[in-house]
Motif scaffolding. Structure first.
Motif, PDB file in Angstrom:
ATOM      1  N   TYR A 187      38.524 -18.444 -46.619  1.00 49.54           N
ATOM      2  CA  TYR A 187      39.926 -17.562 -46.144  1.00 49.54           C
ATOM      3  C   TYR A 187      39.765 -16.568 -45.129  1.00 49.54           C
ATOM      4  N   LEU A 216      42.915 -25.014 -50.393  1.00 49.20           N
ATOM      5  CA  LEU A 216      43.449 -24.214 -51.439  1.00 49.20           C
ATOM      6  C   LEU A 216      44.205 -22.767 -50.763  1.00 49.20           C
ATOM      7  N   PHE A 217      43.444 -22.187 -50.008  1.00 43.07           N
ATOM      8  CA  PHE A 217      43.926 -20.903 -49.305  1.00 43.07           C
ATOM      9  C   PHE A 217      44.904 -21.401 -48.225  1.00 43.07           C
ATOM     10  N   ALA A 220      48.194 -21.435 -50.005  1.00 41.84           N
ATOM     11  CA  ALA A 220      48.476 -20.284 -50.471  1.00 41.84           C
ATOM     12  C   ALA A 220      49.046 -19.425 -49.481  1.00 41.84           C
ATOM     13  N   LEU A 341      45.941 -12.724 -54.602  1.00 43.43           N
ATOM     14  CA  LEU A 341      46.550 -13.876 -54.406  1.00 43.43           C
ATOM     15  C   LEU A 341      46.365 -14.593 -55.887  1.00 43.43           C
ATOM     16  N   ALA A 342      45.154 -14.692 -56.548  1.00 46.91           N
ATOM     17  CA  ALA A 342      45.122 -15.071 -57.823  1.00 46.91           C
ATOM     18  C   ALA A 342      45.708 -14.601 -58.913  1.00 46.91           C
ATOM     19  N   SER A 344      48.506 -12.996 -58.640  1.00 49.75           N
ATOM     20  CA  SER A 344      50.018 -13.263 -58.475  1.00 49.75           C
ATOM     21  C   SER A 344      50.324 -14.964 -58.672  1.00 49.75           C
ATOM     22  N   THR A 346      49.649 -17.233 -56.724  1.00 52.87           N
ATOM     23  CA  THR A 346      49.896 -17.726 -55.220  1.00 52.87           C
ATOM     24  C   THR A 346      48.807 -18.909 -54.785  1.00 52.87           C
ATOM     25  N   VAL A 347      47.523 -18.559 -55.360  1.00 51.54           N
ATOM     26  CA  VAL A 347      46.721 -19.503 -55.198  1.00 51.54           C
ATOM     27  C   VAL A 347      46.346 -20.218 -56.465  1.00 51.54           C
ATOM     28  N   ASN A 348      46.004 -21.501 -56.509  1.00 54.13           N
ATOM     29  CA  ASN A 348      45.417 -22.262 -57.825  1.00 54.13           C
ATOM     30  C   ASN A 348      44.077 -22.350 -57.814  1.00 54.13           C
TER      31      ASN A 348
END
Length: 387
Positions: A187, A216-217, A220, A341-342, A344, A346-348
């Motif tokens: 990230y 992943l990021f 995101a 982010l997690a 919200s 926004t990232v899985n």
């Protein structure tokens, strides 16, 4: 040892009163096994907290870190390793404010002095005392910091400075938080390279531990196109399935060069950002092959483990207005951004298969990791003192 390849269960959040002594897996000598010893439970100083460890990551580079290269400082033996601890705050020092007993946290192992010119400018990784608690030191004075904070995450409790805490939302299990180090490294590299909704990203080593986090990021952060390179075609296609309209993959077994493939996919432009996430001891040629796909005006960021020198062309870099960055680890602020982010959605982060071992099974876990008994970056090896 029990191998769990299912969704993690949340550990109880009611903190237990710390005992006078605790169990810790300690490394006594080079080449030797880890030994579970009973030692005194550490006491937090005024600006520290005491965390009951629920999970701690076992990263692929752990074995190499036990006999580190000359550019880093190992901890004094016997040592309590454990890079990525997550757990519950059970005590807070008298000068700690804004932290409550019972808070679910990830403990960023990055330690620094807070007083030097680098720290005052926010560039804490450049601090002479910079260290990764439970792993090794990177600064010329890091040996002192490793003595100040000698407890890594392969123990029932550890003491950490209050500045190291990332608050975990309910959406992030302790097992997933034990992956925060590699996720955060990826990230931070993406952020430094300026990845956003207009950026095409190429990830060299996409299906590995670092590469999957970068993927992943990158998604995101809004990257509309993420190109992935790797050796294992099956795992690459598994990554592609996470966002088939945005992810494009290329196996290095193909007769076609990475550069030719990437430029075709991007209509001749190349990748705005190339992230090198190759594992340690990968050949320099693999680094250069992906770097060749960097677009004019693009940024290359190295977060991987290439140890060899690579050949670069200063005139090409200059006339193409390209930038080359090295990015190592991440700040606590960035770790909190990841948690947000997690929270919200926004990232899985539900893609990981957690393989959980107890303290007594640490050597068994490392042997499995060394033998390649994992599904690339999808496998998440975790040590749990509760197990």
């Amino acid at each position: 040892m029990t191998d769990l390849r299912t969704e993690p269960t949340q550990a109880a959040l009611t903190p237990q009163s710390p005992p006078e002594r605790m169990r810790a897996a300690r490394y006594h000598q080079l080449g030797g096994p880890f030994q579970v010893d009973v030692v005194e439970t550490p006491q937090p100083r005024p600006t520290d907290v005491l965390v009951q460890v629920k999970a701690c990551g076992l990263v692929p580079n752990t074995i190499n870190s036990l006999n580190p290269p000359p550019m880093v400082q190992p901890p004094a033996l016997p040592a309590i390793y454990g890079l990525d601890p997550a757990g519950v705050v059970v005590e807070a020092g008298s000068l700690v404010h804004g932290v409550e007993v019972g808070d679910r946290v990830y403990v960023n192992p990055l330690r620094y002095c807070g007083s030097c010119r680098h720290c005052r400018k926010g560039n804490v990784l450049a601090c002479d005392y910079a260290s990764l608690n439970g792993y090794f030191g990177t600064g010329p004075k890091s040996a002192q910091m490793l003595l100040d904070y000698p407890h890594g995450g392969y123990a029932e409790y550890l003491v950490a400075p209050h500045y190291s805490l990332v608050r975990l939302p309910d959406q992030v299990s302790f097992e997933t938080a034990a992956r925060w180090g590699y996720l955060g490294t990826a990230y931070s590299g993406l952020r430094r390279a300026g990845v956003d909704m207009s950026t095409t990203v190429l990830i060299n080593g996409m299906s590995g531990t670092l590469g999957l986090g970068a993927t992943l990021f990158a998604l995101a952060l809004g990257a509309p196109m993420v190109l992935g390179v790797g050796r294992n075609a099956e795992r690459l296609h598994r990554v592609k399935a996470l966002a088939p309209d945005r992810i494009h993959v290329h196996a290095t077994s193909s007769s076609r060069s990475i550069e030719d493939w990437a430029r075709e996919v991007t209509r001749g432009i190349g990748a705005d950002v190339v992230v090198d996430a190759l594992p340690e001891r990968s050949p320099a040629a693999a680094f250069s092959a992906a770097a060749a796909a960097l677009a004019r005006g693009g940024t290359h960021v190295n977060i991987g483990g290439i140890l060899e020198d690579v050949t670069m062309s200063p005139p090409r870099i200059m006339t193409s207005n390209q930038s080359y960055l090295g990015s190592f680890w991440f700040t606590t602020a960035e770790g909190q951004e990841m948690a947000d982010l997690a929270a919200s959605g926004t990232v899985n982060l539900d893609v990981f298969e957690h393989e959980i071992y107890g303290l007594e099974d640490l050597d068994t876990a490392m042997a499995a990791l060394s033998a390649g008994e994992r599904e690339g970056g999808f496998s998440n090896f975790v040590i749990s003192p509760d197990k």
